[in-house]
Design a protein around this motif. Sequence first.
Motif, short mmCIF file in Angstrom:
data_model
loop_
_atom_site.label_atom_id
_atom_site.label_comp_id
_atom_site.label_asym_id
_atom_site.label_seq_id
_atom_site.Cartn_x
_atom_site.Cartn_y
_atom_site.Cartn_z
N TRP A 1 -7.42 33.82 24.85
CA TRP A 1 -7.23 32.97 23.67
C TRP A 1 -7.11 31.49 24.09
N GLU A 2 -6.36 31.23 25.14
CA GLU A 2 -6.20 29.87 25.64
C GLU A 2 -7.52 29.29 26.13
N ASP B 1 7.72 28.52 31.00
CA ASP B 1 7.81 27.08 30.75
C ASP B 1 7.10 26.29 31.85
N HIS C 1 -3.61 36.56 25.87
CA HIS C 1 -3.09 35.19 25.92
C HIS C 1 -4.03 34.29 26.71
N PRO D 1 1.49 35.66 16.92
CA PRO D 1 1.85 34.35 17.51
C PRO D 1 2.47 34.44 18.89
N ASP D 2 3.35 35.43 19.11
CA ASP D 2 4.00 35.51 20.42
C ASP D 2 3.01 35.89 21.52
N ALA E 1 -0.47 35.19 21.35
CA ALA E 1 -1.39 34.06 21.49
C ALA E 1 -0.77 32.94 22.32
N SER E 2 0.52 32.68 22.11
CA SER E 2 1.19 31.59 22.80
C SER E 2 1.70 31.98 24.18
N ARG F 1 4.47 33.61 24.58
CA ARG F 1 5.93 33.53 24.54
C ARG F 1 6.62 34.88 24.36
N ALA G 1 3.42 26.58 31.17
CA ALA G 1 3.02 25.83 29.98
C ALA G 1 2.87 24.34 30.28
#
Length: 666
Positions: free
Chosen positions: A542-543, A145, A539, A179-180, A182-183, A185, A148
């Motif tokens: 991708w970002e 967090d 991750h 999704p987990d 890429a993000s 998370r 992020a």
Amino acid sequence: MAISNRERVGRALESLQQGLYPFVEREMRSKYGDKWVVAATPFVSEDRNLRRPVAQILKQDVSELLKVMWNQWRDLFKETLGNAEKNLVGELMVTRNAWAHNDAFSTDDTYRALDSITRLLTAISAPEADAVEKQKQELLRIRFDEQARRETRKAAVTAIETNPVGGLKPWREIVTPHPDVASGRYQQAEFAADLWQVYLDKGSDEYRLPTEFFRRTYLTEGLKQLLSNALLRLSGQSGDPVIELQTNFGGGKTHAMLALYHLFFGVSASELPGLEPVFATAGVSELPENVKTVVLVGNKISPGQLHQKKDGTVVRTLWGEIAWQLGGKEGYEMVREADETATNPGDNLKHLFNRYAPCVILIDEWVSYARQLHDGRDLPAGSFDTHFTFAQTISESAKNADRTLLVVSIPASDIEIGGDRGKEALNRLKNAIGRVESPWRPASAEESFEIVRRRLFQPLTDSNLFVARDAVVRAFSEMYRTQSQEFPLECREADYERRLKEAYPIHPELFDRLYSDWSTLDKFQRTRGVLRLMAKVIHFLWEQSDRSLMILPANVPMADTQVQSELTRYLEDSWVPVIEKDVDGTNSLPVALDGQNPNLGRYSACRRVTRTIYLGSAPTLRAANRGLEDRRIKLGCVQPGESAATFGDALRRLSDQATYLYRTLA
């Protein structure tokens, strides 16, 4: 209410005290009897303020427990625990002192402390390990967090420059991470298959739910054979009754057991995706009904404690636990006398299996449990010798009973075996079950690539994207063939093109370095270690909208704090300044050289070279054949449309100026 990192460490140290004391007392009593406190006294600091006696100090102060373990290691604790645990004891002595002196704890320091405490508690089967593991996962969520919320990253942590040939799509336009991933998370624990957590109906859905588990599971030949054999055995047709799972650390033993657990969980065959080949191989169309499954995980069950069940049954031994899991109180009654006296249950075990057939008995981390037993009968679980009489009995009982399958995991690496008693436990266990067992074939390197790829990326379904992928693969293959003098010999072979396609979008050279070099390190858990690292790498890329054709060693962003942490956690601390000075980072030499020379900077050539060298040389520093040859460095850097000579020039400049880079001419 938020708590500080120091408070987190303090709570974890309290859990360590609570879990460690019963173990230390038990082991010291086994050697010194009622005079164990006297034997510990020379290593315990005098309490000049409160005047507490030694026995009370040991119950209240974890630092004194750790000192006793350290000083009694050679005479006592090395029988049960290995060098890895000794290192943890030494490290935690330093951690506790830093905490006591009010030193500051960074997030990384805190995570390392919680991880080390969890590892030590797990090694002695202390239940307090679960509480510290939860604290560790909460800390990871907080760290994510925080990251992020950051709006920008340091300039040196931006994606590298690449100039591949036009007309080819970058990997990010062809495949999409889950999704987990890429993000960012995902949680590291989600890559850790934990049989005991699943048995307790805890953990992430991908391990806990049969449908989700098989949706993300790649059926290797070994796993297909294991599941087919289980179907045959429990259907009463044929099949081997005892299976031994032995691989190196992180080699897939627990994942194989989870597959068996979920296969017979009670979900219909039609709801288990991807298992058609298993049923076809076995010649079975339906799952056997009412299969009972027993789960024993050696580092979750303490041999020094009584285990009271919800129905009031008190269990002491593994055979008592098996009986209770199979039939509750009724099942336990069949071996109650043997459990209460901690003696071998004999033929009662076969009768038990016949009573509750079809049944599967899964025993993971057996050596971790057995190495904690003593020669005498002072523990509820019985003596060391009796336990291996039981091991032989259970293997023979499974063989002779109706529709019964016994699956046992056997460690192959020293880090899992532990101390001298662990080695003896391993040898005796293999001898006991080796008379009837059938070996299991773990995943090959190529199969491991697919396991990782499937977990990280969503499957391709669009035919146009398959065409785009194949065009990229052909371009790489053509480059390796037409410039064969620049790359290793195996790259020009047709089989390498197949490997490129199967590993896509991750380049086979990156997989090879991780599986061939990094997996030789003690704590690197093969597939799990690769997943942890690559999830962080993907991750980041991708970002940063990375436009590379494939993910090569040169794409691994070593200046990113999460990636760097993953790449140094298995190595000595001295590697961090090496990365910052000569590999990647704001003030690193390769960034400076790329900035000074436009021809190199256009490709981030120096940074791509140093990343590739680090990935291929850091884990082999103490090996006989250290480092990388220049052809393999280029293999880790160059994409179609780029000049290999540019990276050769970067390597020469780095060799002249880098502090930690050494080049030997053949």
